[in-house]
Design a protein around this motif. Structure first.
Motif, mmCIF file in Angstrom:
data_model
loop_
_atom_site.group_PDB
_atom_site.id
_atom_site.type_symbol
_atom_site.label_atom_id
_atom_site.label_comp_id
_atom_site.label_asym_id
_atom_site.label_seq_id
_atom_site.Cartn_x
_atom_site.Cartn_y
_atom_site.Cartn_z
ATOM 1 N N ASN A 1 -0.313 11.472 -3.612
ATOM 2 C CA ASN A 1 0.835 12.287 -4.006
ATOM 3 C C ASN A 1 1.965 12.200 -2.982
ATOM 4 O OD1 ASN A 1 2.273 13.978 -5.714
ATOM 5 N ND2 ASN A 1 1.601 15.826 -4.648
ATOM 6 N N SER A 2 2.310 10.968 -2.586
ATOM 7 C CA SER A 2 3.383 10.751 -1.631
ATOM 8 C C SER A 2 4.334 9.703 -2.196
ATOM 9 C CB SER A 2 2.823 10.272 -0.290
ATOM 10 O OG SER A 2 2.149 9.042 -0.456
ATOM 11 N N PRO A 3 5.611 9.723 -1.788
ATOM 12 C CA PRO A 3 6.564 8.750 -2.332
ATOM 13 C C PRO A 3 6.227 7.334 -1.909
ATOM 14 C CG PRO A 3 7.542 9.964 -0.501
ATOM 15 C CD PRO A 3 6.239 10.634 -0.821
ATOM 16 N N MET A 4 6.388 6.406 -2.833
ATOM 17 C CA MET A 4 6.174 4.997 -2.562
ATOM 18 C C MET A 4 7.305 4.213 -3.206
ATOM 19 S SD MET A 4 2.015 4.543 -2.779
ATOM 20 C CE MET A 4 1.588 5.883 -3.884
ATOM 21 N N ASP A 5 8.531 4.476 -2.729
ATOM 22 C CA ASP A 5 9.734 3.849 -3.271
ATOM 23 C C ASP A 5 10.036 2.612 -2.437
ATOM 24 O OD1 ASP A 5 9.785 6.096 -4.906
ATOM 25 O OD2 ASP A 5 11.194 7.161 -3.611
ATOM 26 N N ASP A 6 9.712 1.437 -2.975
ATOM 27 C CA ASP A 6 9.792 0.209 -2.206
ATOM 28 C C ASP A 6 11.070 -0.574 -2.511
ATOM 29 O OD1 ASP A 6 7.129 0.543 -1.096
ATOM 30 O OD2 ASP A 6 6.386 0.025 -3.086
ATOM 31 N N ASN A 7 11.552 -1.306 -1.509
ATOM 32 C CA ASN A 7 12.594 -2.317 -1.664
ATOM 33 C C ASN A 7 11.932 -3.672 -1.491
ATOM 34 O OD1 ASN A 7 14.961 -0.606 -1.951
ATOM 35 N ND2 ASN A 7 14.664 -0.075 0.202
ATOM 36 N N ILE A 8 11.957 -4.483 -2.543
ATOM 37 C CA ILE A 8 11.235 -5.751 -2.531
ATOM 38 C C ILE A 8 12.208 -6.899 -2.788
ATOM 39 C CG2 ILE A 8 9.398 -7.120 -3.590
ATOM 40 C CD1 ILE A 8 8.083 -4.490 -4.445
ATOM 41 N N ARG A 9 12.236 -7.865 -1.875
ATOM 42 C CA ARG A 9 13.004 -9.097 -2.047
ATOM 43 C C ARG A 9 12.027 -10.260 -1.949
ATOM 44 N NH1 ARG A 9 18.478 -8.591 -1.811
ATOM 45 N NH2 ARG A 9 19.284 -6.543 -1.181
ATOM 46 N N SER A 10 11.908 -11.018 -3.039
ATOM 47 C CA SER A 10 10.857 -12.035 -3.053
ATOM 48 C C SER A 10 11.271 -13.318 -2.359
ATOM 49 C CB SER A 10 10.451 -12.336 -4.498
ATOM 50 O OG SER A 10 11.514 -12.973 -5.196
ATOM 51 N N LYS B 1 0.833 -1.209 0.000
ATOM 52 C CA LYS B 1 0.000 0.000 0.000
ATOM 53 C C LYS B 1 0.866 1.257 0.000
ATOM 54 C CE LYS B 1 -4.047 0.274 1.815
ATOM 55 N NZ LYS B 1 -5.163 0.352 2.777
ATOM 56 N N ARG B 2 0.360 2.338 0.595
ATOM 57 C CA ARG B 2 1.057 3.609 0.583
ATOM 58 C C ARG B 2 2.293 3.572 1.488
ATOM 59 N NH1 ARG B 2 -1.602 9.173 2.876
ATOM 60 N NH2 ARG B 2 0.012 10.623 2.234
ATOM 61 N N GLY B 3 3.291 4.380 1.157
ATOM 62 C CA GLY B 3 4.524 4.422 1.934
ATOM 63 C C GLY B 3 5.659 3.753 1.188
ATOM 64 N N SER B 4 6.888 4.058 1.620
ATOM 65 C CA SER B 4 8.079 3.429 1.062
ATOM 66 C C SER B 4 8.433 2.251 1.944
ATOM 67 C CB SER B 4 9.228 4.440 1.000
ATOM 68 O OG SER B 4 8.903 5.507 0.114
ATOM 69 N N ASP B 5 8.135 1.053 1.461
ATOM 70 C CA ASP B 5 8.204 -0.146 2.289
ATOM 71 C C ASP B 5 9.404 -1.025 1.935
ATOM 72 O OD1 ASP B 5 5.653 0.418 3.538
ATOM 73 O OD2 ASP B 5 4.720 -0.198 1.659
ATOM 74 N N VAL C 1 4.063 2.207 -8.272
ATOM 75 C CA VAL C 1 4.626 3.527 -8.558
ATOM 76 C C VAL C 1 5.871 3.763 -7.712
ATOM 77 C CG1 VAL C 1 2.407 4.513 -9.217
ATOM 78 C CG2 VAL C 1 3.151 4.643 -6.851
ATOM 79 N N GLY C 2 6.670 4.749 -8.120
ATOM 80 C CA GLY C 2 7.859 5.092 -7.364
ATOM 81 C C GLY C 2 9.110 4.434 -7.918
ATOM 82 N N ILE C 3 10.237 4.805 -7.339
ATOM 83 C CA ILE C 3 11.538 4.253 -7.715
ATOM 84 C C ILE C 3 11.773 3.018 -6.854
ATOM 85 C CG2 ILE C 3 14.008 4.704 -7.904
ATOM 86 C CD1 ILE C 3 13.307 7.686 -8.118
#
Length: 248
Positions: free
Chosen positions: A109-118, A82-86, A129-131
């Motif tokens: 309209n807030s950053p949602m730059d996630d780091n995802i490791r599956s 969801k929302r937030g950079s997780d 969305v996001g970087i």
């Protein structure tokens, strides 16, 4: 300085335990003064995220509208940041992971730059969305970066990758299997040669309607660029890992 954080001048160490409500980025300024009255200062940041922890069972884990650490642990999990950079970790099983939902950026309209490791397993990953920084890790994964200038590493296994919109960077390694990149854009995307790879180590060749990127020493195919003509690929489509993305 936040109330939960303290500084010990004898050990020169910061310590503290934030509560679940103390999330966000805290900018800390440190000022040192010597015996002659001269001062020097520096500023650093502390990022605090709320944990969402799964178990070994198959679970639905949904984050909230703040920055979070979400860990699926074991089991076949369905995870939505969801929302937030997780920071999201799937764990060692077959997981479906959404960094966020595409329409949320327009709403909040807030950053949602996630780091995802599956983790392990043949996972399905949507950055949103996001970087985003996406790591498929082990397994034959399906990865969509979606909106934003994403950094995507397929990891071990033969992965199917779609960068989506934005200037995406696809990291390739020796011995990780073949990454099939289905929407490589010559004018904006780039291949990052990682794990010690350099430009003289690789070449590329036509493979039907696609282009194969090959490790010269062993002829291992590192990546397959769908719908790309080998004659259209140039050195500017590659960087060594840690380089700067300069297209467009």
């Amino acid at each position: 300085m936040p109330s939960w954080l303290t500084f010990n001048p004898q050990t020169k160490e910061f310590s503290g335990t934030p509560s679940d409500r103390d999330t966000g980025i805290f900018n800390i300024k440190v000022i040192a003064t010597d015996t002659s009255g001269e001062t020097i200062s520096d500023t650093f940041s502390i990022s605090v995220k709320t944990p969402v922890i799964g178990s070994t069972a198959n679970e639905l884990l949904i984050g909230s509208n703040i920055n979070e650490n979400i860990d699926g642990k074991g089991g076949k999990d369905f995870i939505i940041g969801k929302r937030g950079s997780d920071d999201i970790t799937g764990g060692d099983d077959v997981d479906i992971i959404f960094g966020d939902v595409l329409h949320q950026q327009a709403r909040f309209n807030s950053p949602m730059d996630d780091n995802i490791r599956s983790g392990g397993g043949d996972d399905i990953i949507f950055g949103g969305v996001g970087i985003d920084h996406i790591y498929g890790e082990a397994g034959n994964d399906f990865i969509r970066g979606e909106d934003g200038d994403d950094h995507i590493t397929g990891g071990l296994g033969n992965d199917m990758i779609y960068g989506g919109a934005g200037k995406d960077m696809f990291h390739i390694y020796i011995g990780n299997g073949i990454d099939t990149i289905s929407d490589f854009h010559l004018t904006q995307d780039v291949i990052a040669l990682s794990g010690g790879l350099t430009f003289p180590d690789i070449s590329w060749e036509q493979s039907n309607t696609d282009t194969s990127v090959v490790y010269n020493q062993t002829q291992e195919v590192l990546a397959l660029l769908k719908g790309i003509n080998a004659t259209d690929l140039t050195q500017s489509s590659f960087i060594t890992s840690g380089g700067t993305h300069t297209h467009g």
